[in-house]
Design a protein around this motif. Structure first.
Motif, mmCIF file in Angstrom:
data_model
loop_
_atom_site.group_PDB
_atom_site.id
_atom_site.type_symbol
_atom_site.label_atom_id
_atom_site.label_comp_id
_atom_site.label_asym_id
_atom_site.label_seq_id
_atom_site.Cartn_x
_atom_site.Cartn_y
_atom_site.Cartn_z
ATOM 1 N N ARG A 161 -41.894 -58.055 82.981
ATOM 2 C CA ARG A 161 -40.819 -57.907 83.942
ATOM 3 C C ARG A 161 -41.293 -58.029 85.654
ATOM 4 O O ARG A 161 -40.810 -58.228 86.501
ATOM 5 N N LYS A 221 -33.566 -45.540 78.326
ATOM 6 C CA LYS A 221 -33.932 -44.980 79.493
ATOM 7 C C LYS A 221 -35.034 -45.420 80.103
ATOM 8 O O LYS A 221 -35.138 -45.401 81.385
ATOM 9 N N TYR A 222 -36.046 -45.296 79.287
ATOM 10 C CA TYR A 222 -37.444 -45.699 79.886
ATOM 11 C C TYR A 222 -37.507 -47.113 80.439
ATOM 12 O O TYR A 222 -38.114 -47.354 81.252
ATOM 13 N N PHE A 223 -36.636 -48.117 79.935
ATOM 14 C CA PHE A 223 -36.851 -49.375 80.288
ATOM 15 C C PHE A 223 -35.583 -50.068 81.214
ATOM 16 O O PHE A 223 -35.961 -50.991 81.844
ATOM 17 N N SER A 282 -33.864 -43.425 74.229
ATOM 18 C CA SER A 282 -35.050 -43.138 74.910
ATOM 19 C C SER A 282 -35.943 -44.057 75.387
ATOM 20 O O SER A 282 -36.179 -44.010 76.402
ATOM 21 N N GLY A 342 -39.530 -44.666 84.089
ATOM 22 C CA GLY A 342 -39.540 -46.216 84.066
ATOM 23 C C GLY A 342 -40.825 -46.832 84.547
ATOM 24 O O GLY A 342 -41.384 -46.194 85.584
ATOM 25 N N TYR A 353 -28.484 -39.685 82.252
ATOM 26 C CA TYR A 353 -29.064 -38.568 81.683
ATOM 27 C C TYR A 353 -28.922 -37.079 82.099
ATOM 28 O O TYR A 353 -28.936 -36.082 81.360
ATOM 29 N N PRO A 362 -41.683 -43.823 74.405
ATOM 30 C CA PRO A 362 -41.235 -42.994 75.519
ATOM 31 C C PRO A 362 -40.051 -41.995 75.072
ATOM 32 O O PRO A 362 -39.610 -42.127 74.331
ATOM 33 N N ASN A 363 -40.393 -40.793 75.727
ATOM 34 C CA ASN A 363 -39.334 -39.705 75.562
ATOM 35 C C ASN A 363 -38.232 -39.801 76.947
ATOM 36 O O ASN A 363 -38.508 -40.486 77.645
ATOM 37 N N LEU A 364 -37.498 -39.039 76.690
ATOM 38 C CA LEU A 364 -36.503 -38.993 77.781
ATOM 39 C C LEU A 364 -37.081 -38.375 79.242
ATOM 40 O O LEU A 364 -36.521 -38.762 80.246
ATOM 41 N N ASP A 365 -38.089 -38.011 79.183
ATOM 42 C CA ASP A 365 -39.033 -37.764 80.423
ATOM 43 C C ASP A 365 -39.949 -38.690 81.079
ATOM 44 O O ASP A 365 -40.447 -38.531 82.069
ATOM 45 N N THR A 366 -40.140 -39.864 80.091
ATOM 46 C CA THR A 366 -41.060 -40.866 80.569
ATOM 47 C C THR A 366 -40.232 -41.697 81.772
ATOM 48 O O THR A 366 -38.982 -42.091 81.463
#
Lengths: 311, 349
Positions: free
Chosen positions: A199, A217-219, A214, B265, A241, B259-263
């Motif tokens: 990307r 959200k990360y991506f 999760s 992007g 979130y 990844p968790n919710l705190d990771t």
């Protein structure tokens, strides 16, 4: 607010499946847009219509109604040969199951080069071959793998082949439909890292469809939450979130188990009950922008209640 | 504490076309009464095979080479099949991953539950039907009277899993083995099923073995955790030991790789390079060594024994040997754990 150009615009898209007399509204009035270079996440539980949305956009299903605009052209409905080519080569898909989505009787080279061949992207055989090898190296495999068959690879490697196949036509938009959920935990991170790298390097635009919040959200930079064929909330991933507004989003967020025992054992769960909305003819839900870039599906009455509670 | 189940030095191989696949290579663990033990590992690590050995439902080509399985003081492996039939189902209940393939598609739901009661408990039909309805209500199925006469395809995934749980509970087992019971379900349904299993466990003081690869689910359910890799337990401890003070590099990468919710992007995830070993030819030394950033020379040579960290916490890695160099867990995992502890403290006030 945002003056970037959208590469994909979906307007009031509907996809209904007919079974005898009953109608299954898999996608029901869905509108969103994806900007160039961003990753847009589409989440929801199974059966919410997220995969159908992806497949309707890429023309695997014909839309029942609504419009899909890609690179400034309308691409739903009937297209002539040239228009079809512009869509099929510039929009690619990665599927969930890398075992089922690779033809077991084709070598890796045949699989990867097929799309490029059909779209006549490369002038000569040599150029095509060189590009196949380049793609293989890009996704972390080697040129030697080109002559092998899919069964000789592990799940993670097969998903890499699927990614290479999607990227060889130099697409503007990649639709990734649950690309990691069929993989083992230790392999998921490898594929996520690879997609992240690609990307950044290639400036890809990705429509990321998944159920794992999760990971989404990360991506993703922006996320749309779907429920029963409709988008119920859409916002940037941080906004969504930190401040989920729609009760379904809240329930979905509370249901993800967090790998933190001291917290997880005490967390509260919310159940979503669609009847709390009490929608009637005067009170139909529509997308309301409650803060810049944060859209929630609510009726006027609910919006008034939301504003009241905020004060 | 009373030990309800004890497995000692279990070795199992499968006779496959290509040779002997060494699926379980010396697994020992125990389960105390009333507690939940989670077994974590990726597919092929041997977690399902271990529990299939406990319930003696291994396929025909599996051979138990060595080991002892003791349930309430009885040697399960020495029993005849007839004797074991009184244990399986009556004492040890099973819940599988896919509720659709665990149910008979052409048999009505009610009959599938009463069948167990009539066969196992020798209950008269009328009584069994009343008991089945009770069970269906206990696992939270609305309109139980009506749904009693329906077929599995008329049920949603979550409801089917509730039926499977009802069947498992029909003969009042003491030990419940849940083999990835929520993997095929959506997160919202998953949280309902997990709540249900916890509620039933409390009401009946069940001991539970919970197999999963989802660390979030482990955090929710488990009292103790066994981490498996390539047919061995590599780390064992209480859920706090494993999540806040992990010692084995494999556990480190498991905890840090998703990844968790705190990771944020764009943050690079810690990956485990390569793939799990082929168990036709299990590697010499530590099976995880080729994928381990912290592998030492000895890891490729000799298998590490279980080192004791505390009374509840054990790990099989040479890093814990007194002569080994001091290696700390990766900085970002440490950071993540600190954040998690802070968050938990904030939440629990």
């Amino acid at each position: 607010m945002d003056n970037r150009t959208p590469i994909l615009e979906v307007k009031h898209l509907c996809k209904h499946f007919y079974q005898g007399k009953s109608v299954m509204k898999a996608v029901d009035d869905v509108s969103f847009h994806v900007y160039k270079g961003e990753t847009f996440g589409l989440v929801g539980e199974s059966g919410c219509g997220k995969t159908t949305t992806g497949r309707t956009i890429i023309r695997l299903y014909g839309a029942t109604s609504g419009e899909v605009w890609f690179n400034g052209n309308r691409i739903d409905g009937k297209l002539n040969k040239e228009e079809t080519k512009a869509v099929t080569s510039k929009m690619q898909m990665i599927f969930q199951d890398p075992v089922a989505s690779l033809n077991p009787r084709m070598t890796v080279e045949e699989i990867i080069s097929e799309g490029a061949k059909i779209n006549k992207i490369f002038a000569t055989e040599e150029e095509l071959k060189a590009n196949v090898h380049k793609m293989l190296e890009l996704v972390g495999l080697t040129a030697e793998h080109a002559t092998r068959y899919p069964h000789e690879f592990s799940g993670g490697q097969r998903q890499r082949i699927c990614i290479a196949r999607a990227l060889i036509t130099k697409p503007d938009l990649v639709i990734a439909d649950e690309p990691i959920s069929a993989l083992d935990v230790s392999i998921q991170a490898q594929v996520l890292n690879l997609m992240n790298k690609l990307r950044k390097e290639l400036g890809l635009t990705i429509l990321f469809i998944a159920h794992d919040l999760s990971v989404v959200k990360y991506f993703s930079e922006r996320i749309a939450v779907m429920n029963r064929g409709r988008i119920v909330e859409m916002a940037s991933s941080d906004l969504l979130y930190d401040n989920p507004v729609h009760p379904y989003t809240k329930s979905l967020l509370s249901a993800i188990p967090i790998p933190n025992p001291l917290l997880e054992k005490k967390r509260e769960r919310f159940d979503y009950d669609p009847s709390i909305h009490q929608y009637d003819e005067q009170n139909q839900p529509k997308m309301i922008e409650i803060e810049p870039g944060h859209l929630v599906s609510m009726s006027d009455r609910e919006y008034a209640a939301y504003l009241g509670a905020k004060k | 504490m009373e030990r309800i189940l004890e497995v000692k030095d279990l070795h199992i191989h499968f006779n496959a076309f290509a040779g002997a696949v060494k699926a379980i290579r010396g697994v020992s663990f125990h389960l105390n009464k009333g507690e939940t033990l989670a077994i974590v590992g990726e597919s092929g690590s041997g977690k399902s095979v271990t529990t299939k050995a406990v319930t003696r439902i291994l396929p025909d080509n599996a051979v138990i080479d060595n080991g002892e399985i003791t349930y309430k003081g009885m040697d399960l492996l020495a029993m005849t099949e007839k004797e074991f039939n009184n244990i399986r189902g009556n004492e040890i209940g099973l819940i599988f991953q896919d509720p659709l393939s665990a149910l008979d598609p052409v048999m009505k739901i009610g009959k599938q539950i009463t069948e167990t009661l009539i066969l196992k408990q020798k209950m008269p039909k009328k009584e069994a039907e009343a008991r089945a309805l009770e069970l269906m209500k206990a696992v939270g199925i609305p309109n139980a009277e009506q749904r009693f006469h329906e077929y599995p395809f008329q049920f949603s995934g979550g409801m089917r899993q509730r039926i499977v749980i009802a069947i498992a509970l029909a003969s009042n087992p003491q030990l419940l083995i849940c083999d990835e019971p929520t993997t095929a379900l959506d997160v919202t349904i998953q949280s309902q099923i997990l709540e249900l299993i916890k509620k039933i466990q409390k009401e009946r003081n069940l001991s539970v073995i919970f197999i999963t690869h989802d660390l979030g689910v482990v955090a929710n359910m488990a009292d103790r955790v066994d981490v498996m890799y390539a047919g061995k337990i590599v780390e064992e401890g209480t859920v706090e030991d494993i999540f806040y003070d992990p010692k084995h590099p494999y556990t480190w990468s498991l905890l840090a790789s998703m990844p968790n919710l705190d990771t944020k992007g764009g943050d690079e995830l810690m990956v485990i390079p390569g793939t799990p070993p082929n168990m036709l030819y299990p590697p010499k030394g530590d099976a995880f060594a080729p994928r381990n950033h912290y592998a030492m020379k000895i890891d490729f040579d000799r298998e590490p024994p279980m080192f004791k960290v505390s009374d509840t916490h054990y790990a099989a890695t040479w890093l814990l040997h007194p002569d080994a160099p001091k290696v700390e867990m990766p900085a970002h995992l440490k950071h993540r754990i600190e954040l998690q502890l802070k968050e938990a403290e904030k939440y629990n006030g």
